[in-house]
Design a protein around this motif. Structure first.
Motif, PDB file in Angstrom:
ATOM      1  N   PRO A 123       0.823  -1.219   0.000  1.00 15.95           N
ATOM      2  CA  PRO A 123       0.000   0.000   0.000  1.00 15.95           C
ATOM      3  C   PRO A 123       0.858   1.270   0.000  1.00 15.95           C
ATOM      4  CG  PRO A 123      -0.671  -1.519   1.748  1.00 15.95           C
ATOM      5  CD  PRO A 123       0.611  -2.041   1.179  1.00 15.95           C
ATOM      6  N   ASP A 124       0.335   2.297  -0.601  1.00 17.02           N
ATOM      7  CA  ASP A 124       0.996   3.593  -0.689  1.00 17.02           C
ATOM      8  C   ASP A 124       1.076   4.231   0.699  1.00 17.02           C
ATOM      9  OD1 ASP A 124       1.924   6.101  -1.376  1.00 17.02           O
ATOM     10  OD2 ASP A 124       0.195   6.648  -2.587  1.00 17.02           O
ATOM     11  N   ALA A 125       2.265   4.642   1.108  1.00 18.68           N
ATOM     12  CA  ALA A 125       2.470   5.249   2.430  1.00 18.68           C
ATOM     13  C   ALA A 125       2.496   6.768   2.370  1.00 18.68           C
ATOM     14  CB  ALA A 125       3.776   4.736   3.027  1.00 18.68           C
ATOM     15  N   SER A 126       2.144   7.366   1.231  1.00 16.76           N
ATOM     16  CA  SER A 126       2.287   8.809   1.065  1.00 16.76           C
ATOM     17  C   SER A 126       1.551   9.611   2.134  1.00 16.76           C
ATOM     18  CB  SER A 126       1.798   9.237  -0.314  1.00 16.76           C
ATOM     19  OG  SER A 126       2.572   8.647  -1.324  1.00 16.76           O
ATOM     20  N   TRP A 127       0.336   9.218   2.476  1.00 21.81           N
ATOM     21  CA  TRP A 127      -0.426   9.992   3.452  1.00 21.81           C
ATOM     22  C   TRP A 127       0.284   9.969   4.809  1.00 21.81           C
ATOM     23  CZ3 TRP A 127      -6.426   9.965   2.994  1.00 21.81           C
ATOM     24  CH2 TRP A 127      -6.790  10.276   1.667  1.00 21.81           C
ATOM     25  N   ALA A 128       0.764   8.817   5.211  1.00 22.47           N
ATOM     26  CA  ALA A 128       1.499   8.717   6.475  1.00 22.47           C
ATOM     27  C   ALA A 128       2.798   9.508   6.407  1.00 22.47           C
ATOM     28  CB  ALA A 128       1.785   7.247   6.796  1.00 22.47           C
ATOM     29  N   VAL A 129       3.453   9.483   5.268  1.00 16.39           N
ATOM     30  CA  VAL A 129       4.713  10.218   5.106  1.00 16.39           C
ATOM     31  C   VAL A 129       4.508  11.713   5.317  1.00 16.39           C
ATOM     32  CG1 VAL A 129       6.396  10.968   3.345  1.00 16.39           C
ATOM     33  CG2 VAL A 129       5.929   8.530   3.691  1.00 16.39           C
ATOM     34  N   PHE A 130       3.447  12.273   4.754  1.00 17.11           N
ATOM     35  CA  PHE A 130       3.217  13.705   4.919  1.00 17.11           C
ATOM     36  C   PHE A 130       2.836  14.043   6.369  1.00 17.11           C
ATOM     37  CE2 PHE A 130       3.168  13.676   0.313  1.00 17.11           C
ATOM     38  CZ  PHE A 130       3.899  14.820   0.043  1.00 17.11           C
ATOM     39  N   PHE A 131       2.088  13.175   7.038  1.00 15.46           N
ATOM     40  CA  PHE A 131       1.777  13.408   8.447  1.00 15.46           C
ATOM     41  C   PHE A 131       3.063  13.363   9.274  1.00 15.46           C
ATOM     42  CE2 PHE A 131       0.507  12.405  12.730  1.00 15.46           C
ATOM     43  CZ  PHE A 131      -0.641  13.165  12.921  1.00 15.46           C
ATOM     44  N   LEU A 132       3.880  12.357   9.042  1.00 12.71           N
ATOM     45  CA  LEU A 132       5.139  12.228   9.783  1.00 12.71           C
ATOM     46  C   LEU A 132       6.106  13.366   9.457  1.00 12.71           C
ATOM     47  CD1 LEU A 132       5.595   8.371   9.430  1.00 12.71           C
ATOM     48  CD2 LEU A 132       5.046   9.636  11.536  1.00 12.71           C
ATOM     49  N   GLY A 133       6.067  13.835   8.206  1.00 14.10           N
ATOM     50  CA  GLY A 133       6.897  14.985   7.849  1.00 14.10           C
ATOM     51  C   GLY A 133       6.552  16.195   8.696  1.00 14.10           C
ATOM     52  N   GLY A 134       5.261  16.447   8.883  1.00 13.71           N
ATOM     53  CA  GLY A 134       4.846  17.556   9.736  1.00 13.71           C
ATOM     54  C   GLY A 134       5.290  17.366  11.174  1.00 13.71           C
ATOM     55  N   PHE A 135       5.266  16.127  11.637  1.00 11.30           N
ATOM     56  CA  PHE A 135       5.648  15.845  13.024  1.00 11.30           C
ATOM     57  C   PHE A 135       7.152  15.985  13.240  1.00 11.30           C
ATOM     58  CE2 PHE A 135       6.822  13.108  16.576  1.00 11.30           C
ATOM     59  CZ  PHE A 135       5.930  13.515  17.546  1.00 11.30           C
ATOM     60  N   TYR A 136       7.946  15.398  12.365  1.00 11.02           N
ATOM     61  CA  TYR A 136       9.399  15.359  12.575  1.00 11.02           C
ATOM     62  C   TYR A 136      10.165  16.519  11.941  1.00 11.02           C
ATOM     63  CZ  TYR A 136       9.010  10.625  14.445  1.00 11.02           C
ATOM     64  OH  TYR A 136       8.699   9.537  15.216  1.00 11.02           O
ATOM     65  N   LEU A 137       9.629  17.117  10.904  1.00  8.88           N
ATOM     66  CA  LEU A 137      10.372  18.140  10.162  1.00  8.88           C
ATOM     67  C   LEU A 137       9.744  19.516  10.321  1.00  8.88           C
ATOM     68  CD1 LEU A 137      10.885  15.998   6.929  1.00  8.88           C
ATOM     69  CD2 LEU A 137      12.481  16.283   8.849  1.00  8.88           C
ATOM     70  N   ARG A 138       9.157  19.772  11.462  1.00  9.18           N
ATOM     71  CA  ARG A 138       8.381  20.997  11.672  1.00  9.18           C
ATOM     72  C   ARG A 138       9.163  22.272  11.404  1.00  9.18           C
ATOM     73  NH1 ARG A 138       8.694  17.821  15.932  1.00  9.18           N
ATOM     74  NH2 ARG A 138       9.914  18.424  17.738  1.00  9.18           N
ATOM     75  N   GLY A 139      10.454  22.284  11.613  1.00  7.03           N
ATOM     76  CA  GLY A 139      11.246  23.482  11.332  1.00  7.03           C
ATOM     77  C   GLY A 139      11.611  23.631   9.863  1.00  7.03           C
ATOM     78  N   TRP A 140      11.324  22.618   9.080  1.00  9.37           N
ATOM     79  CA  TRP A 140      11.730  22.612   7.672  1.00  9.37           C
ATOM     80  C   TRP A 140      10.542  22.613   6.719  1.00  9.37           C
ATOM     81  CZ3 TRP A 140      16.203  18.522   7.105  1.00  9.37           C
ATOM     82  CH2 TRP A 140      17.306  18.944   7.857  1.00  9.37           C
ATOM     83  N   THR A 141       9.375  22.954   7.193  1.00  4.40           N
ATOM     84  CA  THR A 141       8.165  22.892   6.367  1.00  4.40           C
ATOM     85  C   THR A 141       8.319  23.655   5.065  1.00  4.40           C
ATOM     86  OG1 THR A 141       6.744  22.589   8.295  1.00  4.40           O
ATOM     87  CG2 THR A 141       5.698  23.460   6.316  1.00  4.40           C
ATOM     88  N   ARG A 142       8.930  24.822   5.120  1.00  2.24           N
ATOM     89  CA  ARG A 142       9.037  25.698   3.951  1.00  2.24           C
ATOM     90  C   ARG A 142       9.659  25.006   2.741  1.00  2.24           C
ATOM     91  NH1 ARG A 142      12.265  30.369   5.673  1.00  2.24           N
ATOM     92  NH2 ARG A 142      10.464  30.653   7.015  1.00  2.24           N
ATOM     93  N   TRP A 143      10.608  24.125   2.982  1.00  6.62           N
ATOM     94  CA  TRP A 143      11.231  23.464   1.829  1.00  6.62           C
ATOM     95  C   TRP A 143      11.052  21.944   1.834  1.00  6.62           C
ATOM     96  CZ3 TRP A 143      15.158  19.978   2.498  1.00  6.62           C
ATOM     97  CH2 TRP A 143      15.796  20.000   3.738  1.00  6.62           C
ATOM     98  N   ALA A 144      10.867  21.316   2.995  1.00  5.38           N
ATOM     99  CA  ALA A 144      10.715  19.852   3.017  1.00  5.38           C
ATOM    100  C   ALA A 144       9.360  19.425   2.448  1.00  5.38           C
ATOM    101  CB  ALA A 144      10.881  19.319   4.443  1.00  5.38           C
ATOM    102  N   PHE A 145       8.308  20.188   2.755  1.00  3.05           N
ATOM    103  CA  PHE A 145       6.996  19.841   2.208  1.00  3.05           C
ATOM    104  C   PHE A 145       6.998  19.916   0.681  1.00  3.05           C
ATOM    105  CE2 PHE A 145       2.813  21.069   0.608  1.00  3.05           C
ATOM    106  CZ  PHE A 145       2.073  19.964   0.995  1.00  3.05           C
ATOM    107  N   PRO A 146       7.454  21.028   0.063  1.00  2.00           N
ATOM    108  CA  PRO A 146       7.485  21.055  -1.405  1.00  2.00           C
ATOM    109  C   PRO A 146       8.388  19.980  -2.012  1.00  2.00           C
ATOM    110  CG  PRO A 146       7.784  23.268  -0.535  1.00  2.00           C
ATOM    111  CD  PRO A 146       7.841  22.320   0.632  1.00  2.00           C
ATOM    112  N   LEU A 147       9.466  19.649  -1.319  1.00  2.00           N
ATOM    113  CA  LEU A 147      10.363  18.607  -1.827  1.00  2.00           C
ATOM    114  C   LEU A 147       9.664  17.252  -1.873  1.00  2.00           C
ATOM    115  CD1 LEU A 147      13.334  18.001  -2.689  1.00  2.00           C
ATOM    116  CD2 LEU A 147      13.744  17.409  -0.307  1.00  2.00           C
ATOM    117  N   LEU A 148       8.962  16.894  -0.794  1.00  2.00           N
ATOM    118  CA  LEU A 148       8.234  15.623  -0.784  1.00  2.00           C
ATOM    119  C   LEU A 148       7.070  15.637  -1.777  1.00  2.00           C
ATOM    120  CD1 LEU A 148       8.261  14.737   3.022  1.00  2.00           C
ATOM    121  CD2 LEU A 148       9.474  13.550   1.178  1.00  2.00           C
ATOM    122  N   LEU A 149       6.434  16.799  -1.931  1.00  2.00           N
ATOM    123  CA  LEU A 149       5.347  16.914  -2.909  1.00  2.00           C
ATOM    124  C   LEU A 149       5.892  16.724  -4.329  1.00  2.00           C
ATOM    125  CD1 LEU A 149       2.321  17.503  -3.206  1.00  2.00           C
ATOM    126  CD2 LEU A 149       2.911  19.926  -3.378  1.00  2.00           C
ATOM    127  N   ALA A 150       7.034  17.329  -4.621  1.00  2.00           N
ATOM    128  CA  ALA A 150       7.659  17.161  -5.941  1.00  2.00           C
ATOM    129  C   ALA A 150       8.057  15.702  -6.172  1.00  2.00           C
ATOM    130  CB  ALA A 150       8.874  18.075  -6.069  1.00  2.00           C
TER     131      ALA A 150
END
Length: 197
Positions: free
Chosen positions: A31-58
């Motif tokens: 199964p695709d883990a993308s939804w969990a990955v974005f939730f975990l990204g917000g939890f663990y990478l909170r100081g890097w949202t500005r660039w980590a979120f667009p990077l994972l989206l790309a």
């Protein structure tokens, strides 16, 4: 480079690897883990949202492009890539914000954190699902005759599998987080006992 930066780079790399490996769901039964990955990204990478979120989206778009064109299909005319496809950005952002909310209020292990985690996952996944499913249902030419009753049925057909899949991945991540935290505490306590006095 600080310890926190090194840890965040490792987490970002791991999240990207998990998403890339599981988003190829067209080729595998995983199964695709993308939804969990974005939730975990917000939890663990909170100081890097500005660039980590667009990077994972790309990365998500790049994997989709590779999978679709790898099947000999045109990316831009594929049934998944309708005007609704671009609503994945706000849908994934809702997941990221759910993880961010949880990290800001309940980053420490406690009974209250378990309830907050369950609530934030439920709210974030539900909102993401409404955005992604609703945009596909109402904007995609794949749905021949959209209606409110048809959308409600479609919501009901797919909601629980998406919730269960995401929750399963997040439960696994929570177990790893707990084991890692306990291991670090044990190692720290052992190190304190072996230091010369």
């Amino acid at each position: 480079m600080t310890h926190l930066t090194t840890r965040r780079i490792g987490i970002l790399a791991l999240l990207a690897l998990v998403m890339a490996a599981t988003r190829f769901h067209h080729f595998t039964a995983i199964p695709d883990a993308s939804w969990a990955v974005f939730f975990l990204g917000g939890f663990y990478l909170r100081g890097w949202t500005r660039w980590a979120f667009p990077l994972l989206l790309a990365l998500a778009v790049a994997v989709d492009y590779f999978v679709i064109t790898g099947q000999g299909l045109n990316f831009w005319t594929h049934y998944c890539v309708s005007p609704a496809y671009w609503f994945l950005a706000p849908a994934y952002l809702v997941l990221w914000l759910g993880g961010l909310w949880l990290a800001r209020r309940h980053a420490q292990l406690s009974p209250a954190a378990v309830g907050a985690a369950a609530a934030s996952v439920l709210v974030a996944v539900s909102a993401c699902y409404l955005i992604s499913n609703g945009s596909f249902y109402w904007l995609s030419p794949s749905v021949a005759d959209p209606s409110l009753s048809g959308w409600v049925k479609n919501l009901g057909d797919w909601y629980l599998p998406y919730l269960a899949n995401t929750t399963l991945y997040l439960a696994g991540a929570a177990a790893l987080h707990l084991l890692g935290t306990l291991l670090l505490r044990t190692l720290a306590a052992h190190g304190e006992r072996t230091l010369p006095h």
